[in-house]
Design an enzyme around this catalytic site. Structure first.
Site, short mmCIF file in Angstrom:
data_model
loop_
_atom_site.label_atom_id
_atom_site.label_comp_id
_atom_site.label_asym_id
_atom_site.label_seq_id
_atom_site.Cartn_x
_atom_site.Cartn_y
_atom_site.Cartn_z
N HIS A 93 -9.03 -3.73 -11.03
CA HIS A 93 -8.07 -5.32 -10.33
C HIS A 93 -6.15 -3.69 -10.23
O HIS A 93 -5.39 -5.34 -10.37
CB HIS A 93 -8.04 -5.65 -11.49
N ASP A 103 2.17 -2.71 -10.21
CA ASP A 103 1.34 -3.45 -10.13
C ASP A 103 -0.12 -2.95 -9.14
O ASP A 103 0.39 -2.72 -8.40
CB ASP A 103 1.88 -4.43 -9.81
P1 ADQ Z 1 -1.75 -9.14 -13.50
O1 ADQ Z 1 -1.28 -8.83 -14.35
O2 ADQ Z 1 -1.80 -10.71 -14.95
O3 ADQ Z 1 -3.67 -9.26 -13.19
P2 ADQ Z 1 -0.62 -11.02 -11.47
O4 ADQ Z 1 -1.22 -10.64 -10.32
O5 ADQ Z 1 0.56 -11.85 -11.39
O6 ADQ Z 1 -1.07 -9.99 -12.55
O7 ADQ Z 1 -1.82 -12.40 -11.65
C1 ADQ Z 1 -0.81 -13.07 -12.46
C2 ADQ Z 1 -1.24 -14.37 -12.33
O8 ADQ Z 1 -1.11 -15.84 -13.61
C3 ADQ Z 1 -1.13 -15.56 -11.66
O9 ADQ Z 1 -2.69 -16.12 -10.85
C4 ADQ Z 1 0.02 -16.39 -11.91
O10 ADQ Z 1 -0.03 -17.39 -10.69
C5 ADQ Z 1 -0.64 -16.63 -13.10
N1 ADQ Z 1 0.90 -17.03 -14.36
C6 ADQ Z 1 1.54 -16.20 -14.43
N2 ADQ Z 1 2.27 -16.79 -14.44
C7 ADQ Z 1 1.31 -18.54 -15.49
C8 ADQ Z 1 2.13 -19.15 -16.04
N3 ADQ Z 1 3.55 -19.00 -16.34
N4 ADQ Z 1 1.71 -20.44 -16.69
C9 ADQ Z 1 0.72 -19.93 -15.81
N5 ADQ Z 1 -0.49 -19.14 -15.22
C10 ADQ Z 1 0.71 -18.39 -14.80
C11 ADQ Z 1 -3.76 -8.19 -12.72
C12 ADQ Z 1 -3.39 -7.04 -12.18
C13 ADQ Z 1 -2.84 -7.48 -10.64
C14 ADQ Z 1 -3.84 -8.28 -9.73
C15 ADQ Z 1 -4.27 -9.19 -10.57
C16 ADQ Z 1 -5.72 -9.33 -9.82
O11 ADQ Z 1 -1.65 -6.06 -13.36
O12 ADQ Z 1 -1.96 -6.54 -10.30
O13 ADQ Z 1 -2.87 -8.74 -8.95
O14 ADQ Z 1 -5.07 -8.27 -11.41
O15 ADQ Z 1 -6.75 -8.45 -9.20
#
Ligand code: ADQ
Length: 525
Positions: free
Chosen positions: A177, A385
């Site tokens: 991921h 990311d």
């Molecule tokens: P993450 O680094 O966690 O994931 P991201 O892809 O941005 O990053 O996902 C975050 C998730 O958390 C999103 O679905 C978002 O809606 C949710 N979220 C963010 N803020 C929130 C809040 N305050 N309350 C509740 N939910 C919240 C890792 C990798 C990424 C990759 C994902 C999926 O680092 O690059 O996109 O896995 O493969």
């Protein structure tokens, strides 16, 4: 088939390797809850992966192996919302060494361009090996002959190789991921050959971005002397496919939230509560040093100072979800971010108005969608990311095609969301220009950019992603069985020694299997 009381999992399923589809991830797709009467329970965790896999897991009665989130003994296997869950036990030392240490203080920073200094620690590496072996053993136990096993993420990179040794009959897929780094960075890793051999135990290795796929192929050749073929990688007599599978979101659900009258009215209320400024800029990140929060705050502050944005009429809402709070680098980041937010507000606030609203909190999906609707500009500017789902969620939620997305070139999402204001987040001038450009774009320009991105997401949602990976894996003929050459025993071959020992000595460790299918004792191996 009789089900065990309490768990819903039949004894045969739990013990005799009955599952045709097995998913492994660091965490189970559920979180612990306690109801008003103090009774413990489980709730499905939010997140795309669970949503994407739920229908197929249900249809194929698949099993999910993962940690339940607390140190100590694992609960017995149980069924939640039709998914068969097999918890893995982690001790407090495992959490420190495997999870906080090797996974999140070594691999995480190294794979994200080394934006923080990775810490290398031999004791953490040993924990990582031991916990990976525990996951592999659990999968080896529950997978049916010829089953399809899908391993997820950087916590479990040794599992494919270990599982291949334990169960050569399985079809094994691995998806990373996060970014997969270039040779010069990856080669800092003391376990580099071991991790590559672990990954090459899979039949299919998937990455978020084509650059990761290229890096993996190059490393396989340079580090292990593997042969690069048109279709993939030939290593020790087996073919391993490596390809790019950009993950996505539940687009339909996001669109539904975006059109929900309650969510829309909450979005209007948020704007009012912010003082009805001309421009609302939103950023939503885990509070992680890869997300570029400090660069973004600096750019915003400079824009306010130079009147590129009017401090009296602009608000930045920075949502920073608490994460990995036991790790030093995360505590230090939190202190720096909070100091910077105070400084900006101290210098630019007026009575009753604040240029930065900082929310160190989690929100439910509806509240997050309301924030997306309330924002004129979404600033997604990570330093690196894997994908970044927030960028995709923002685009999908804006049903009317308005809004403006500022997106880092170093997020995997930038390969797909080409019409965003793409920016190098290290370049302060470029970042300021992109933020100001997005803030002052008219509705025509917003629609011209947003519509093709929305269309792209409609065709590439998370269901398409999961189906794409699993179909590809299902079509792969399991690799030839050319025996791997025996390695001299040494530190790099240690997990293989463990795994060989285990497979050659199935009764070597006391295994407690109750008639109810309780495999918890095994999971605590
Ligand atoms: P993450 O680094 O966690 O994931 P991201 O892809 O941005 O990053 O996902 C975050 C998730 O958390 C999103 O679905 C978002 O809606 C949710 N979220 C963010 N803020 C929130 C809040 N305050 N309350 C509740 N939910 C919240 C890792 C990798 C990424 C990759 C994902 C999926 O680092 O690059 O996109 O896995 O493969």
């Amino acid at each position: 088939m009789a089900s065990a009381p309490h768990t819903g999992i039949s004894a045969r399923q739990a013990e005799a390797g009955r599952y045709d589809l097995v998913v492994l991830a660091n965490r189970l797709p559920v979180d612990r809850t306690t109801d008003e009467a103090g009774r413990p329970g489980w709730r499905q965790s939010p997140g795309g992966l669970v949503t994407a896999l739920h229908p197929i897991m249900k249809q194929r009665a698949g099993a999910w192996i993962g940690w339940h989130g607390l140190p100590g003994p694992a609960p017995s296997p149980f069924v939640h919302d039709d998914i068969h869950l097999h918890p893995i036990a982690l001790t407090a030392d495992d959490v420190e060494g495997y999870y906080e240490g090797q996974s999140n203080a070594t691999i995480w920073p190294l794979y994200h361009d080394g934006v923080e200094q990775p810490v290398f620690d031999r004791a953490w590496q040993d924990r990582y090996r031991a916990v990976n072996l525990r996951f592999a053993q659990a999968a080896a136990r529950v997978a049916a002959p010829g089953a399809l096993v899908w391993v997820h993420d950087y916590h479990l990179q040794l599992v494919p190789g270990m599982l291949r040794e334990l169960r050569p009959d399985l079809r094994i897929g691995f998806f990373l991921h996060i970014p997969f780094p270039p040779v010069e960075l990856f080669c800092q890793m003391p376990m580099r050959e071991e991790i590559m051999r672990g990954l090459l135990g899979a039949d299919l290795v998937g990455f978020q971005h084509a650059q990761g796929t290229r890096n993996f192929r190059t490393l396989a050749a340079e580090l292990l002397g593997a042969e690069i073929t048109d279709t993939g990688i030939r290593y020790q007599g087996r073919d391993v496919a490596a390809d790019t599978f950009p993950i996505s979101i539940d687009v339909a659900e996001q669109q539904r939230l975006g059109s929900d009258p309650a969510v829309r009215s909450r979005a209007a209320q948020i704007r009012r509560e912010l003082g009805d400024p001309r421009t609302v800029i939103l950023a939503v990140d885990r509070l992680d040093y890869t997300k570029g929060i400090e660069c973004r705050l600096r750019a915003y502050e400079e824009l306010l100072s130079r009147q590129g944005l009017d401090p009296a009429d602009t608000v930045l809402v920075q949502v920073a979800v608490p994460t990995r709070q036991q790790i030093d680098q995360y505590q230090a980041l939190r202190e720096r971010v909070e100091r910077e937010v105070s400084r900006i507000n101290g210098e630019h606030a007026g009575i009753g108005r604040m240029p930065v609203h900082y929310l160190h909190q989690s929100f439910d999906r509806a509240e997050l969608a309301a924030l997306y609707l309330a924002a004129d500009v979404m600033a997604v500017t990570p330093l690196r990311d894997g994908m970044n789902l927030v960028a995709k969620e923002y685009v999908a939620t804006r049903a009317d095609g308005t809004g403006a997305l500022v997106l880092s070139e170093f997020a995997g999402a930038a390969a797909e969301l080409r019409q965003a204001w793409l920016v190098n987040p290290h370049d302060l001038d470029a970042l300021e220009e992109a933020l100001a450009g997005a803030a002052f774009a008219d509705a025509d320009e917003q629609r011209r950019r947003m519509e093709p991105m929305r269309e792209h997401l409609r065709r590439h949602d998370v269901n398409a992603w999961a189906a794409g990976f699993l179909n590809r894996l299902g079509r792969i003929a399991v690799g030839s069985r050319t025996p791997a050459p025996q390695r001299a025993a040494g530190s790099r071959g240690r997990w293989a020694e463990h795994a060989r020992g285990w497979s050659a000595r199935p009764a070597g460790r006391p295994v407690v299997r109750s008639s109810s299918g309780d495999t918890a004792a095994l999971a605590r191996d």
